[in-house]
Enzyme design. Structure first.
Site, PDB file in Angstrom:
ATOM      1  N   TYR A 135       0.866  -1.177   0.000  1.00 49.37           N
ATOM      2  CA  TYR A 135       0.000   0.000   0.000  1.00 49.37           C
ATOM      3  C   TYR A 135       0.904   1.229   0.000  1.00 49.37           C
ATOM      4  O   TYR A 135       1.419   1.622   1.051  1.00 49.37           O
ATOM      5  CB  TYR A 135      -0.875  -0.059   1.246  1.00 49.37           C
ATOM      6  N   GLN A 137       1.258   4.785  -0.093  1.00 45.07           N
ATOM      7  CA  GLN A 137       0.628   6.108   0.055  1.00 45.07           C
ATOM      8  C   GLN A 137       1.624   7.124   0.604  1.00 45.07           C
ATOM      9  O   GLN A 137       1.902   8.129  -0.028  1.00 45.07           O
ATOM     10  CB  GLN A 137      -0.588   6.011   0.977  1.00 45.07           C
ATOM     11  N   THR A 138       2.174   6.843   1.789  1.00 48.33           N
ATOM     12  CA  THR A 138       3.065   7.798   2.459  1.00 48.33           C
ATOM     13  C   THR A 138       4.291   8.118   1.614  1.00 48.33           C
ATOM     14  O   THR A 138       4.870   7.238   0.966  1.00 48.33           O
ATOM     15  CB  THR A 138       3.504   7.220   3.822  1.00 48.33           C
ATOM     16  N   SER A 144       0.752  12.462   7.158  1.00 47.86           N
ATOM     17  CA  SER A 144      -0.598  12.762   7.640  1.00 47.86           C
ATOM     18  C   SER A 144      -1.415  13.526   6.598  1.00 47.86           C
ATOM     19  O   SER A 144      -2.604  13.282   6.431  1.00 47.86           O
ATOM     20  CB  SER A 144      -0.525  13.597   8.925  1.00 47.86           C
ATOM     21  N   GLN A 330       3.771  -0.807  43.288  1.00 45.94           N
ATOM     22  CA  GLN A 330       3.739  -1.695  42.117  1.00 45.94           C
ATOM     23  C   GLN A 330       2.293  -1.858  41.638  1.00 45.94           C
ATOM     24  O   GLN A 330       2.011  -1.778  40.444  1.00 45.94           O
ATOM     25  CB  GLN A 330       4.349  -3.058  42.482  1.00 45.94           C
ATOM     26  N   GLY A 401      15.626  -4.081  36.450  1.00 45.93           N
ATOM     27  CA  GLY A 401      16.722  -4.145  35.478  1.00 45.93           C
ATOM     28  C   GLY A 401      16.538  -5.220  34.428  1.00 45.93           C
ATOM     29  O   GLY A 401      16.857  -5.025  33.255  1.00 45.93           O
ATOM     30  N   GLU A 424      -1.169   5.126  10.133  1.00 46.55           N
ATOM     31  CA  GLU A 424      -2.633   5.264  10.009  1.00 46.55           C
ATOM     32  C   GLU A 424      -3.147   6.494  10.751  1.00 46.55           C
ATOM     33  O   GLU A 424      -4.208   6.480  11.354  1.00 46.55           O
ATOM     34  CB  GLU A 424      -3.345   4.000  10.515  1.00 46.55           C
TER      35      GLU A 424
END
Length: 664
Positions: A135, A137-138, A144, A330, A401, A424
């Site tokens: 696809y 497009q960009t 955007s 936590q 860690g 998107e």
């Protein structure tokens, strides 16, 4: 310690039926059975091994992904899997690949924007994978702003062809997955030009590579855009760059469901309404929200299990130290993320219904709910992906860690997931679209236009602008109507405040630009209300299973009250709740955490993730973390030799004070 379930004592504490919760999470008994069977099939097949991904070079990594994708397709054919099962298998392999874009973007684009004739020609080839599509497009210069795309498709009436061209460097297609090395074809988005007139952006099916030797066709420059964030992660995907030098394609390769160009070069709109294209967008965004619940639940599963295994401080008389999950700090960070995973799951389920509803309405030429559905899916895509990306990183920190090790699974999960915040639709741009829709809806409140769908509450503006929260005791916050009213009042008051400030500007666009940060916050408030209200709606359904509904009610309250705490400024400054009521919400939240605590491991077990899919030593089902962490360390290629390569050239001369003679 192998074979011993270190988390068995935790599982015995569960106050609900885990098997029934698995069905609630999956969406139905059928969905659970399919996903469970396929996930186990993938997990038991050594061809889908993935624990060495972070150590492979880019070339090895990509070739290994090609092998897995081809093997997956072979298994799909051999086992005669249905479309649902095949999709589940690709998802269980858990490796971004060109096939994601082929099935997820290329095929839907042709289905949504192609004519019946184009379906007949192209879909059988795509379904058999005789062609591989992406696809495109960009572009390098525009993501955007789709209307700003620069690639051109100029019609030549003499030859009945379109000439596809990249007129500038920034018009290069940039980012499409599968484009770099694998795809043979693309749906390319370009400015349609006939007789010197620009008709805006349209899709075109373009062959990129030879069907004989896979080399680029004449006039096409194509390649991969390079390494991306993280080890392994999204580097299994060949995100590509593509340039056209006056490439000719037949006229009938323009996707012509909505508009056509005739043989004579005349541009005509078909009688198919343009709004139909929005149906595809609603579908894509719905899958992104579903993916958010999946990614967040994986991170939460890892962090919850390891928090129960890990012990630090608090030893009394030489006894065991305190489980990290028992510390309130936590719980305060972890349990809202657990609640969010369930909240996003249920709003994703509702979005599936919305997509079906929108599709049926579009087919009946009813476009009345489309603007609201479009704004709603844009906002939820933004809200859930931002919260999930932040949540995965928080889960890494919750693991101390060891969460930083690749073998924890969290660094790769984060690196794979985080681009969802920009693909998107950039998340801030999407929230501004939601805000525009909200401002328009608020401005029309007095004109008889009744807000629909998720904006129905705006129709009760008079009442919600005046109401006062009735909470007097901490447990009053467990009343769904009290929560809903607080969220509705906050959302409407923020939207109305923005609308009032906008009205002070003579130029609305200037006002919108100036107030953008406030508008984004109003949009977030609206979207959070949607998630809270859909969670509450889910709990109004009949949910079978011992203790299942009560624990979901607890999670719903945690999700809502944690948001009240996080956005306290909004709720108090708009007069929705008082400082005393905020304090009561916090008190209730602490009580809810204590109620989740014995159920925490069972709640993540309900996600039903195999150890293979989870891909984490810290999140292992049996909790046998430390021996496996130790074992994993020795698999690193750096440990292939005891004395490192480079010792004689660099370390020895340094230690022996002989650097002057060393060949550095």
């Amino acid at each position: 310690m192998d074979g011993v379930d270190q988390l068995a004592p935790e599982r015995k504490k569960a106050q609900f039926d885990v098997d029934e919760m698995k069905i609630v999470w999956a969406g139905s008994r059928h969905a659970f059975q399919v996903s469970d069977r396929i996930a186990r099939l993938v997990a038991s097949d050594p061809a889908f091994r993935k624990d060495n991904r972070a150590m492979l070079s880019r070339k090895e990594l990509f070739k290994n992904t090609l092998r897995k994708a081809a093997y997956a397709w072979k298994r799909i054919i051999e086992l005669r899997l249905s479309e649902e099962e095949a999709s589940m298998l690709r998802s269980s392999v858990d490796e971004p690949a060109f096939t994601d874009l082929h099935w997820g973007m290329f095929v839907p684009a042709i289905k949504g924007q192609g004519t019946d004739e184009q379906h007949q020609k192209w879909l059988p080839l795509a379904y058999k994978m005789e062609i591989i599509g992406c696809y495109a497009q960009t572009e390098l210069g525009h993501g955007s702003n789709v209307q700003g795309l620069e690639t051109t498709a100029t019609f030549d009436p003499q030859t009945d062809e379109f000439v596809i061209h990249s007129p500038t460097l920034t018009s290069s297609k940039w980012w499409p997955g599968g484009l770099g090395k694998a795809s043979t074809h693309a749906v390319v988005y370009a400015r349609l030009i006939t007789d010197g007139q620009d008709h805006g952006v349209n899709g075109f099916i373009v062959q990129l590579r030879s069907s004989e030797d896979h080399s680029p066709l004449p006039g096409i420059t194509i390649g991969d855009i390079g390494m991306k964030f993280g080890n392994g992660a999204y580097n299994t995907m060949d995100n590509g760059v593509l340039r056209f030098e006056h490439v000719r394609i037949p006229r009938n390769q323009m996707l012509m469901r909505v508009s056509q160009v005739t043989r004579e070069g005349k541009y005509v709109q078909s009688n198919v309404p343009r709004q139909l294209l929005y149906g595809t967008m609603v579908y894509v965004r719905q899958t992104i929200v579903a993916d958010a619940s999946c990614a967040l639940s994986r991170a939460v599963c890892i962090a919850t299990r390891y928090s129960a295994v890990r012990r630090q401080f608090g030893s009394k008389n030489g006894g065991p130290e305190t489980q990290v999950i028992d510390y309130k700090t936590q719980q305060n960070r972890l349990f809202p993320l657990l609640a969010s995973a369930y909240a996003f799951r249920f709003v994703g389920e509702w979005l599936k219904w919305l997509y079906t509803d929108v599709t049926q309405r579009l087919q009946a030429n009813d476009f009345s709910t489309l603007p609201e559905a479009h704004a709603c899916t844009a906002g939820l895509k933004s809200l859930t992906t931002t919260a999930t990306a932040d949540g995965i990183e928080e889960c890494r920190k919750l693991c101390g860690g060891h969460g930083y090790l690749c073998s924890s699974g969290l660094p790769e999960l984060f690196a794979v997931y985080v681009p969802a915040c920009t693909y998107e639709g950039d998340n801030i741009v999407l929230l501004l679209q939601v805000a525009r829709f909200l401002m328009k809806t608020v401005s029309q409140l007095g004109s008889g236009n009744i807000p629909v769908g998720t904006t129905t509450y705006l129709g009760r503006a008079e009442q919600l602008m005046q109401c006062h929260c009735g909470v007097q005791r901490a447990e009053d916050w467990l009343n769904p109507s009290a929560i809903l009213e607080a969220f509705e009042a906050r959302a409407i008051r923020m939207s109305v405040a923005c609308a009032e400030n906008l009205s002070k500007f003579t130029n609305q666009e200037e006002g919108f630009a100036e107030l953008a940060a406030d508008l984004v916050e109003a949009a977030v408030a609206h979207c959070q209300l949607i998630v809270v209200s859909k969670f509450i709606e889910k709990l109004q359904q009949d949910i079978p299973g011992k203790g299942v509904k009560p624990i979901l009610e607890i999670l719903c309250n945690i999700y809502a009250l944690h948001l009240v705490h996080k956005h306290l400024g909004d709720f108090v400054s708009t007069g929705c709740i008082t400082a005393k009521q905020a304090s009561l919400a916090n008190e209730q939240l602490r009580s809810l955490y204590s109620q989740v605590r014995p159920n925490a491991i069972a709640l993540v077990d309900a996600f039903n993730y195999t150890d293979h899919y989870l891909g984490s030593v810290l999140g292992r089902y049996d909790g046998n973390v430390y021996p496996k962490l130790y074992e994993e360390a020795w698999k690193d290629p750096l440990n292939d030799s005891v004395v490192p390569d480079g010792y004689h050239e660099y370390i020895r001369p340094l230690l022996k004070q002989q650097l002057r003679n060393a060949r550095l």
